[in-house]
Design a protein around this motif. Structure first.
Motif, PDB file in Angstrom:
ATOM      1  N   THR A 185       0.839  -1.197   0.000  1.00 22.87           N
ATOM      2  CA  THR A 185       0.000   0.000   0.000  1.00 22.87           C
ATOM      3  C   THR A 185       0.874   1.247   0.000  1.00 22.87           C
ATOM      4  OG1 THR A 185      -1.734  -1.140   1.238  1.00 22.87           O
ATOM      5  CG2 THR A 185      -1.789   1.261   1.279  1.00 22.87           C
ATOM      6  N   LEU A 186       0.389   2.325  -0.620  1.00 20.40           N
ATOM      7  CA  LEU A 186       1.071   3.613  -0.578  1.00 20.40           C
ATOM      8  C   LEU A 186       0.196   4.624   0.145  1.00 20.40           C
ATOM      9  CD1 LEU A 186       3.284   5.628  -1.336  1.00 20.40           C
ATOM     10  CD2 LEU A 186       2.145   5.938  -3.535  1.00 20.40           C
ATOM     11  N   LYS A 187       0.796   5.352   1.087  1.00 17.57           N
ATOM     12  CA  LYS A 187       0.083   6.382   1.824  1.00 17.57           C
ATOM     13  C   LYS A 187       0.386   7.755   1.247  1.00 17.57           C
ATOM     14  CE  LYS A 187       0.079   3.783   6.160  1.00 17.57           C
ATOM     15  NZ  LYS A 187       0.462   3.774   7.590  1.00 17.57           N
ATOM     16  N   PHE A 231       3.230   2.014  -9.039  1.00 21.85           N
ATOM     17  CA  PHE A 231       2.589   0.691  -9.015  1.00 21.85           C
ATOM     18  C   PHE A 231       2.768  -0.012 -10.354  1.00 21.85           C
ATOM     19  CE2 PHE A 231       0.116   2.300  -5.317  1.00 21.85           C
ATOM     20  CZ  PHE A 231       0.231   1.196  -4.479  1.00 21.85           C
ATOM     21  N   ALA A 232       2.569   0.717 -11.455  1.00 25.35           N
ATOM     22  CA  ALA A 232       2.698   0.112 -12.786  1.00 25.35           C
ATOM     23  C   ALA A 232       4.121  -0.375 -13.033  1.00 25.35           C
ATOM     24  CB  ALA A 232       2.286   1.120 -13.855  1.00 25.35           C
ATOM     25  N   GLU A 291      -1.140  -3.755  -8.788  1.00 24.48           N
ATOM     26  CA  GLU A 291      -2.366  -2.980  -8.855  1.00 24.48           C
ATOM     27  C   GLU A 291      -2.313  -1.857  -7.818  1.00 24.48           C
ATOM     28  OE1 GLU A 291      -5.028  -3.125 -10.927  1.00 24.48           O
ATOM     29  OE2 GLU A 291      -3.787  -4.539 -12.059  1.00 24.48           O
ATOM     30  N   PRO A 292      -2.794  -0.662  -8.162  1.00 17.21           N
ATOM     31  CA  PRO A 292      -2.726   0.467  -7.220  1.00 17.21           C
ATOM     32  C   PRO A 292      -3.544   0.208  -5.959  1.00 17.21           C
ATOM     33  CG  PRO A 292      -3.126   1.243  -9.459  1.00 17.21           C
ATOM     34  CD  PRO A 292      -3.292  -0.246  -9.484  1.00 17.21           C
ATOM     35  N   LYS A 293      -2.956   0.557  -4.818  1.00 19.48           N
ATOM     36  CA  LYS A 293      -3.638   0.489  -3.536  1.00 19.48           C
ATOM     37  C   LYS A 293      -3.155   1.681  -2.716  1.00 19.48           C
ATOM     38  CE  LYS A 293      -4.721  -2.539   0.361  1.00 19.48           C
ATOM     39  NZ  LYS A 293      -4.424  -3.855   1.032  1.00 19.48           N
TER      40      LYS A 293
END
Length: 330
Positions: free
Chosen positions: A200-202, A261-262, A267-269
């Motif tokens: 995950t990215l914050k 993400f790519a 997949e983006p989260k």
């Protein structure tokens, strides 16, 4: 000889890498290595010698003539780049006075001088982002770092020497060799680690109605474009003054996140989190570097699109065990 101050730092070591790829290795690196691990930025680069910043200041202050035979240029990247630094006296000495000393020495000895200014000089952006004299004189930076950079540009203007040197307002730079910078690393670098560790990215949520979460915008520019611009100024001594160095196209934090993400094949989260109170009043919601002046000076190369730059950074550096720029194998 070319002196690169801050030559072990992020942009400075990238500039040494660029000079190496151009076949140039008679480089004097000036820095203060301290206890950080930025020395690792130098291990794959070719240069002739290293000098502590304080030793350079003494040499220039006490010498009646140029102590560096064959010196052609000083590329001055050596400054504290922390936007959260609160020691104003340190910033005045390290960023402002040191830059003045180098500029005076360069002009007195016919040495090309290229200085790192910053997009932080534009403050909240309410005065625009034009790199002209009229705008420069009314800017109010939001932090002491930006103010220290603004002071040098204003000093050079008042001294009537601004058209005899180059001062480059870098916007949001990302790329290899920034790993020692801690909290000041680009979000690309931080994102790669966060995603690797947690999936995950914050990102900070927005506190303005006109910007959605993650829709705050920055002009992100790849460090390889930065050093291409500086190399061009070295080769074109007729071009002088203050110049913006960005892509000229603002992109959102969500765009950057999706690009990371790519590049990592995921997949983006994204999770949006509260911004610390001390940052909320100093946060820039939009930056974009008009580059018309740079283009008018003659710089024609295209800037790397965000997705392409992020992919190169992730795939060819961050995904590897040794992520540093290296010219010994070239």
């Amino acid at each position: 000889m070319i002196i690169v101050t801050g030559g072990a730092g992020f942009i400075g070591s990238a500039m040494v890498w660029k000079l190496n790829t151009m076949g140039f290795d008679n480089i004097l690196i000036v820095d203060n290595l301290g206890h950080e691990e930025k020395w690792k930025n130098l291990t794959g680069l070719r240069y002739s010698d290293y000098l502590h910043r304080d030793q350079l200041m003494v040499a220039l202050d006490q010498s009646e003539k140029n102590p560096f035979e064959g010196l052609q240029a000083i590329v001055h990247m050596g400054a504290c780049s922390s936007t959260t630094e609160t020691d104003a006296e340190f910033l005045m000495s390290n960023n402002y006075r040191f830059s003045q000393l180098l500029a005076k020495f360069s002009l007195q000895n016919g040495v090309r001088f290229i200085n790192a200014s910053s997009g932080a000089t534009y403050g909240d952006g309410s005065q625009g982002f034009n790199d002209d004299i009229q705008t420069m004189r009314v800017l109010k930076p939001l932090n002491m770092y930006g103010y220290s950079k603004q002071l040098f540009d204003l000093w050079a203007y008042r001294q009537g020497i601004l058209q005899a040197l180059v001062s480059l307002k870098f916007f949001n730079v990302y790329g290899p060799n920034e790993y020692h910078k801690g909290d000041m690393m680009s979000v690309v670098c931080k994102a790669h680690k966060q995603i690797t560790d947690t999936g995950t990215l914050k990102l900070f949520r927005s506190y303005r109605d006109d910007y959605g979460n993650g829709e705050q915008k920055r002009d992100f520019i790849y460090v390889k474009d930065i050093v291409d611009v500086m190399a061009w100024f070295l080769e074109n001594p007729h071009a002088n003054g203050v110049f913006n160095v960005g892509t000229g196209k603002a992109r959102t934090w969500n765009d950057l996140a999706n690009a990371v993400f790519a590049a990592m094949g995921r997949e983006p989260k994204i999770e949006y989190i509260d911004m610390p109170d001390h940052l909320r009043e100093k946060y820039q919601y939009f930056t974009q570097a008009p580059v018309d002046k740079l283009r008018s000076a003659g710089y024609k190369a295209e800037f790397t699109p965000l997705e392409q730059g992020v992919r190169d950074y992730v795939v060819n550096y961050l995904n590897k065990d040794d992520p540093y720029m290296d010219t010994y194998g070239d």
